[in-house]
Scaffold this motif. Structure first.
Motif, PDB file in Angstrom:
ATOM      1  N   HIS A  78       0.833  -1.208   0.000  1.00 31.28           N
ATOM      2  CA  HIS A  78       0.000   0.000   0.000  1.00 31.28           C
ATOM      3  C   HIS A  78       0.870   1.262   0.000  1.00 31.28           C
ATOM      4  N   VAL A  79       1.914   1.255   0.817  1.00 35.43           N
ATOM      5  CA  VAL A  79       2.816   2.406   0.876  1.00 35.43           C
ATOM      6  C   VAL A  79       3.521   2.599  -0.467  1.00 35.43           C
ATOM      7  N   THR A  80       3.934   1.507  -1.078  1.00 30.99           N
ATOM      8  CA  THR A  80       4.605   1.575  -2.390  1.00 30.99           C
ATOM      9  C   THR A  80       3.681   2.166  -3.445  1.00 30.99           C
ATOM     10  N   MET A  81       2.433   1.721  -3.459  1.00 32.95           N
ATOM     11  CA  MET A  81       1.474   2.258  -4.429  1.00 32.95           C
ATOM     12  C   MET A  81       1.215   3.735  -4.186  1.00 32.95           C
ATOM     13  N   SER A  82       1.128   4.122  -2.915  1.00 30.06           N
ATOM     14  CA  SER A  82       0.888   5.525  -2.582  1.00 30.06           C
ATOM     15  C   SER A  82       2.051   6.400  -3.017  1.00 30.06           C
ATOM     16  N   VAL A  83       3.274   5.979  -2.704  1.00 36.27           N
ATOM     17  CA  VAL A  83       4.452   6.751  -3.110  1.00 36.27           C
ATOM     18  C   VAL A  83       4.516   6.864  -4.627  1.00 36.27           C
ATOM     19  N   SER A  84       4.238   5.763  -5.318  1.00 39.48           N
ATOM     20  CA  SER A  84       4.269   5.773  -6.782  1.00 39.48           C
ATOM     21  C   SER A  84       3.236   6.749  -7.346  1.00 39.48           C
ATOM     22  N   LYS A  85       2.049   6.758  -6.763  1.00 39.72           N
ATOM     23  CA  LYS A  85       0.993   7.658  -7.232  1.00 39.72           C
ATOM     24  C   LYS A  85       1.349   9.111  -6.955  1.00 39.72           C
ATOM     25  N   LEU A  86       1.799   9.394  -5.739  1.00 37.11           N
ATOM     26  CA  LEU A  86       2.180  10.771  -5.412  1.00 37.11           C
ATOM     27  C   LEU A  86       3.346  11.234  -6.281  1.00 37.11           C
ATOM     28  N   ALA A 125      14.338   5.157  -6.318  1.00 38.09           N
ATOM     29  CA  ALA A 125      14.775   4.995  -4.930  1.00 38.09           C
ATOM     30  C   ALA A 125      13.612   5.226  -3.966  1.00 38.09           C
ATOM     31  N   CYS A 126      12.747   6.175  -4.268  1.00 43.42           N
ATOM     32  CA  CYS A 126      11.593   6.435  -3.405  1.00 43.42           C
ATOM     33  C   CYS A 126      10.648   5.237  -3.367  1.00 43.42           C
ATOM     34  N   VAL A 127      10.378   4.674  -4.534  1.00 43.77           N
ATOM     35  CA  VAL A 127       9.484   3.513  -4.601  1.00 43.77           C
ATOM     36  C   VAL A 127      10.140   2.297  -3.956  1.00 43.77           C
ATOM     37  N   GLU A 193      25.484   4.808  -7.417  1.00 42.42           N
ATOM     38  CA  GLU A 193      25.235   3.846  -6.349  1.00 42.42           C
ATOM     39  C   GLU A 193      25.198   4.546  -4.986  1.00 42.42           C
ATOM     40  N   SER A 194      26.133   5.452  -4.777  1.00 39.67           N
ATOM     41  CA  SER A 194      26.182   6.186  -3.521  1.00 39.67           C
ATOM     42  C   SER A 194      24.927   7.025  -3.332  1.00 39.67           C
ATOM     43  N   ARG A 195      24.474   7.690  -4.402  1.00 43.39           N
ATOM     44  CA  ARG A 195      23.268   8.519  -4.306  1.00 43.39           C
ATOM     45  C   ARG A 195      22.043   7.645  -4.061  1.00 43.39           C
ATOM     46  N   PHE A 196      21.976   6.501  -4.715  1.00 45.47           N
ATOM     47  CA  PHE A 196      20.859   5.583  -4.517  1.00 45.47           C
ATOM     48  C   PHE A 196      20.789   5.130  -3.063  1.00 45.47           C
ATOM     49  N   ARG A 197      21.921   4.735  -2.507  1.00 48.85           N
ATOM     50  CA  ARG A 197      21.923   4.300  -1.102  1.00 48.85           C
ATOM     51  C   ARG A 197      21.528   5.439  -0.178  1.00 48.85           C
ATOM     52  N   GLN A 198      22.046   6.643  -0.441  1.00 52.72           N
ATOM     53  CA  GLN A 198      21.720   7.780   0.426  1.00 52.72           C
ATOM     54  C   GLN A 198      20.225   8.068   0.409  1.00 52.72           C
ATOM     55  N   LEU A 199      19.626   7.983  -0.761  1.00 50.57           N
ATOM     56  CA  LEU A 199      18.187   8.206  -0.876  1.00 50.57           C
ATOM     57  C   LEU A 199      17.404   7.150  -0.114  1.00 50.57           C
ATOM     58  N   VAL A 200      17.838   5.903  -0.213  1.00 51.69           N
ATOM     59  CA  VAL A 200      17.161   4.816   0.497  1.00 51.69           C
ATOM     60  C   VAL A 200      17.296   4.995   2.007  1.00 51.69           C
ATOM     61  N   VAL A 201      18.494   5.299   2.463  1.00 49.12           N
ATOM     62  CA  VAL A 201      18.725   5.484   3.897  1.00 49.12           C
ATOM     63  C   VAL A 201      17.860   6.619   4.436  1.00 49.12           C
ATOM     64  N   ASN A 202      17.915   7.787   3.791  1.00 48.61           N
ATOM     65  CA  ASN A 202      17.136   8.930   4.280  1.00 48.61           C
ATOM     66  C   ASN A 202      15.631   8.638   4.260  1.00 48.61           C
ATOM     67  N   SER A 203      15.184   7.973   3.197  1.00 47.38           N
ATOM     68  CA  SER A 203      13.747   7.716   3.061  1.00 47.38           C
ATOM     69  C   SER A 203      13.245   6.745   4.115  1.00 47.38           C
ATOM     70  N   VAL A 204      13.937   5.631   4.284  1.00 42.81           N
ATOM     71  CA  VAL A 204      13.477   4.639   5.259  1.00 42.81           C
ATOM     72  C   VAL A 204      13.591   5.175   6.677  1.00 42.81           C
ATOM     73  N   MET A 205      14.682   5.873   6.972  1.00 39.97           N
ATOM     74  CA  MET A 205      14.840   6.420   8.321  1.00 39.97           C
ATOM     75  C   MET A 205      13.799   7.497   8.608  1.00 39.97           C
ATOM     76  N   LEU A 250       7.072  12.304   1.204  1.00 38.86           N
ATOM     77  CA  LEU A 250       6.322  11.370   0.366  1.00 38.86           C
ATOM     78  C   LEU A 250       6.112  10.055   1.092  1.00 38.86           C
ATOM     79  N   ILE A 251       7.192   9.486   1.624  1.00 37.43           N
ATOM     80  CA  ILE A 251       7.073   8.181   2.271  1.00 37.43           C
ATOM     81  C   ILE A 251       6.431   8.312   3.644  1.00 37.43           C
TER      82      ILE A 251
END
Length: 257
Positions: A78-86, A125-127, A193-205, A250-251
């Motif tokens: 549900h969260v994935t679909m919401s982020v994708s839609k937004l 990365a957001c999705v 790769e570094s930017r992708f990881r940074q985006l994932v870390v910030n988003s999940v945290m 967003l997340i």
């Protein structure tokens, strides 16, 4: 469920990480400068091998989720679909294919969305973060998790335990030999790769809305973003700070909706 026992990882282009996932959180995630896209990203076809590995990865992530009433794979979906839609409303608000291919329109959208529109890596990365944000969640808050699993709490410094564990498990899975083609489709350079990881870390945290220090960081960043621009700060930093706020919100909005 098997939990990660160590927080260091090896990955092409990124040095072995020291410390915890929480240590990696940055006030500003830097996005690339505007570059005109010569084709609509929606027309790009992934190689069959990449699609197969993506489906396998999603299946493997689903198996890492526990059977909780809320923090489960259904919730993550549900969260994935919401982020994708937004995200779709941000990057292409009622635009025609002709609009999307227009360089001037692309530049306008890039500025309007603080650079998110013109970086497919950020969008993915957001999705991706939404998909993995509650991996292995036990269904209890972090303070209770610390009492139930003191070893895991010690590993992550007693803060954002569930969120850090989710990042580590999902990242270590992605780094496996079975997903090499998928990784190569997500990023091409060590910098990406570094930017992708940074985006994932910030988003999940960002989904840990109870941590007082993280909340203070977000509040301070908001104040800096919307107060008068500092002469000591570059315009690029000011824009990227606002982009970081949008990405995290967003997340957060999708997670609690």
């Amino acid at each position: 469920t098997q939990r990660t026992e160590e927080s260091n990882y090896e990955s092409g282009g990124i040095e072995t990480r020291q410390g915890t996932v929480l240590d990696e959180v940055q006030e500003i995630v830097h996005l690339p400068n505007f570059a005109k896209m010569n084709r609509n990203a929606n027309t790009i076809q992934l190689a069959p091998e990449v699609e197969d590995q993506l489906l396998s990865y999603i299946g493997a992530v689903a198996m890492l989720y526990q059977d909780n009433p809320f923090h489960c794979f259904e919730h993550a979906s549900h969260v994935t679909m919401s982020v994708s839609k937004l995200m779709s409303r941000i990057i292409a608000p009622d635009l025609t294919d002709e609009d999307v291919g227009d360089g001037n329109m692309q530049a306008l959208l890039h500025d309007h969305t603080y650079g998110i529109t013109s970086d497919p890596l950020t969008q993915f990365a957001c999705v991706f973060s939404a998909l993995i944000h509650d991996v292995d969640h036990t269904g209890v808050p972090n303070n209770q998790l610390a009492r139930e699993n003191p070893r895991l709490a010690e590993l992550y410094g007693g803060r954002s335990i569930a969120e850090q564990n989710s990042v580590d498990l999902a990242w270590n899975l992605l780094m496996g030999a079975d997903f090499e083609a998928l990784r190569n489709a997500i990023y091409k350079t060590p910098e990406e790769e570094s930017r992708f990881r940074q985006l994932v870390v910030n988003s999940v945290m960002a989904t840990d809305i109870m941590d007082k220090d993280l909340k203070q960081l977000r509040n301070q960043r908001w104040d800096r973003a919307f107060e008068e621009a500092s002469q000591e700060e570059s315009q690029k930093d000011a824009i990227d700070r606002k982009a970081t706020i949008v990405i995290e919100h967003l997340i957060q909005a999708s997670d609690v909706s």
